[in-house]
Design a protein around this motif. Structure first.
Motif, PDB file in Angstrom:
ATOM      1  N   ALA A  89       0.851  -1.195   0.000  1.00  0.00           N
ATOM      2  CA  ALA A  89       0.000   0.000   0.000  1.00  0.00           C
ATOM      3  C   ALA A  89       0.882   1.239   0.000  1.00  0.00           C
ATOM      4  N   SER A  90       0.520   2.229  -0.794  1.00  0.00           N
ATOM      5  CA  SER A  90       1.319   3.445  -0.874  1.00  0.00           C
ATOM      6  C   SER A  90       1.282   4.206   0.445  1.00  0.00           C
ATOM      7  N   LYS A  91       2.448   4.671   0.858  1.00  0.00           N
ATOM      8  CA  LYS A  91       2.547   5.480   2.078  1.00  0.00           C
ATOM      9  C   LYS A  91       2.550   6.968   1.751  1.00  0.00           C
ATOM     10  N   LEU A  92       2.419   7.296   0.474  1.00  0.00           N
ATOM     11  CA  LEU A  92       2.364   8.686   0.031  1.00  0.00           C
ATOM     12  C   LEU A  92       0.913   9.102  -0.188  1.00  0.00           C
ATOM     13  N   SER A  93       0.688  10.393  -0.306  1.00  0.00           N
ATOM     14  CA  SER A  93      -0.647  10.868  -0.646  1.00  0.00           C
ATOM     15  C   SER A  93      -0.958  10.519  -2.094  1.00  0.00           C
ATOM     16  N   ARG A  94      -2.236  10.437  -2.436  1.00  0.00           N
ATOM     17  CA  ARG A  94      -2.607  10.113  -3.812  1.00  0.00           C
ATOM     18  C   ARG A  94      -2.075  11.168  -4.784  1.00  0.00           C
ATOM     19  N   GLU A  95      -2.077  12.427  -4.346  1.00  0.00           N
ATOM     20  CA  GLU A  95      -1.561  13.493  -5.213  1.00  0.00           C
ATOM     21  C   GLU A  95      -0.071  13.298  -5.494  1.00  0.00           C
ATOM     22  N   ALA A  96       0.700  12.921  -4.462  1.00  0.00           N
ATOM     23  CA  ALA A  96       2.131  12.695  -4.644  1.00  0.00           C
ATOM     24  C   ALA A  96       2.380  11.520  -5.585  1.00  0.00           C
ATOM     25  N   ASP A  97       1.580  10.478  -5.455  1.00  0.00           N
ATOM     26  CA  ASP A  97       1.726   9.330  -6.346  1.00  0.00           C
ATOM     27  C   ASP A  97       1.445   9.713  -7.795  1.00  0.00           C
TER      28      ASP A  97
ATOM     29  N   VAL B  28      14.851   7.281   8.174  1.00  0.00           N
ATOM     30  CA  VAL B  28      14.683   8.039   6.935  1.00  0.00           C
ATOM     31  C   VAL B  28      13.193   8.253   6.693  1.00  0.00           C
ATOM     32  N   PRO B  29      12.713   9.488   6.689  1.00  0.00           N
ATOM     33  CA  PRO B  29      11.284   9.745   6.443  1.00  0.00           C
ATOM     34  C   PRO B  29      10.845   9.177   5.101  1.00  0.00           C
ATOM     35  N   ILE B  30       9.668   8.607   5.057  1.00  0.00           N
ATOM     36  CA  ILE B  30       9.173   7.981   3.835  1.00  0.00           C
ATOM     37  C   ILE B  30       9.084   8.994   2.696  1.00  0.00           C
TER      38      ILE B  30
END
Length: 353
Positions: A28-36, A286-288
């Protein structure tokens, strides 16, 4: 005290759980949908440009494949490696970024990790071979007299065997491929270094043989080239206009060497630093959101390699169907290496490729 420290270290390694096992869904993506979505568009652009650039290099070279010299063969191999990364690897990550999760499971993750490492290692070792070839041709002129096409093909076999070995080693049980912390891409399991001494040995071996040693060879080669160019042009700067024109061409060589080094360092060193920090630093330090930037930057290397090697360096004639014609009276000849021997003012012309 040392025994207690060793026990504590082993205990901490046994207790360490990598990020991809801490949650039920490691993909699962750990980023926001916008960042993806932004990352997906970025990789799409990089992938298209890389495919077109490297495809063009291969196409133009195929039109004169029987006339390719050894160094040109190595350059084509670099384009093949970079095209492989673009065609085989990037579609997986692009689809996953737009889907907001890795879509291909563990089998796809291991395949993606293997393919990325295989072509990436092949690209880096090819750059190392090219840098050595240029160093020997410019700093040791007799080298170019015995190098033949079959030597280049032997070198290609070594490069592909080297890349295959190191990319396949993780499948032998001494390493692994795993999802990146942000979830939508896969890479070498750098986090094994947190789990065991064997994992640390695996990571250190990869870093040395697939990054540090090739980088040292590349930097050494281009530094020696730059020093040779500077010393040679200073010796002949007071001669006639034709030799002064060659000075301009030598400066082009210097700029190309600097661009090659800078391009490689900019693309891969940040990723290497983050990977080493993830492997040997404090777990999850390390921050994601920060870890995704070096990954995307490293993926861009396949795009500008054809620019450096084929547009700037070879803009005189490298990829032109008519081939290279070196004439002492032509200002469009490729590159000169100037050698002053004692009282002789003769200029030995040698082509870089």
């Amino acid at each position: 005290m040392s025994g207690m420290a060793s026990i504590h270290n082993n205990s901490s390694q046994e207790e360490y759980i990598p990020h991809y096992l801490q949650k039920e869904d490691p993909f699962a993506s750990k980023l926001s949908r916008e960042a993806d979505i932004i990352a997906g568009f970025y990789l799409t652009i990089i992938g298209i440009l890389s495919t077109l650039g490297n495809g063009y290099v291969i196409f133009m070279s195929s039109k004169r494949k029987k006339k390719l010299r050894p160094a040109e063969i190595m350059t084509v191999n670099l384009a093949v490696c970079d095209l492989g990364i673009s065609v085989v690897g990037k579609p997986f990550s692009i689809i996953s970024f737009f889907s907001h999760r890795w879509m291909f499971g563990w089998i796809g993750c291991r395949w993606y990790g293997w393919a990325g490492f295989f072509f990436g290692c092949g690209s880096l070792i090819t750059m190392t071979a090219v840098s050595l070839d240029r160093y020997l041709k410019i700093c040791h002129l007799s080298y170019g007299t015995w190098l033949k096409r079959h030597h280049a093909f032997i070198c290609l076999a070594i490069i592909w065997a080297y890349a295959t070995f190191w990319a396949t080693v993780p499948f032998a049980g001494v390493g692994s491929y795993a999802p990146e912390p942000f979830g939508t891409s896969c890479t070498l399991d750098w986090w094994l270094a947190q789990a065991s001494v064997a994992g640390q040995a695996f990571v250190l071996s990869i870093l040395f043989f697939c990054l540090l040693f090739p980088t040292a060879v590349i930097v050494f080669s281009y530094i020696k080239i730059i020093l040779k160019v500077k010393s040679s042009t200073k010796e002949v700067a007071h001669y006639d206009t034709r030799i002064q024109n060659s000075h301009i061409l030598e400066m082009k060589l210097t700029k190309v060497a600097m661009l090659i080094c800078a391009g490689f360092l900019i693309a891969w060193i940040p990723y290497a630093v983050v990977s080493v920090w993830s492997a040997f630093g404090r777990p999850d330090s390390v921050p994601i959101q920060f870890s995704v930037i070096p990954t995307l930057l490293a993926k861009s290397a396949a795009m500008y390699n054809p620019i450096i090697y084929q547009v700037i360096d070879c803009k005189f004639a490298c990829c032109r169907p008519g081939g290279l014609k070196a004439k002492s009276s032509s200002k469009k000849s490729r590159t000169y290496t100037i050698s002053a021997h004692g009282d002789s003012t003769a200029m030995n012309e040698t082509q870089l490729e």
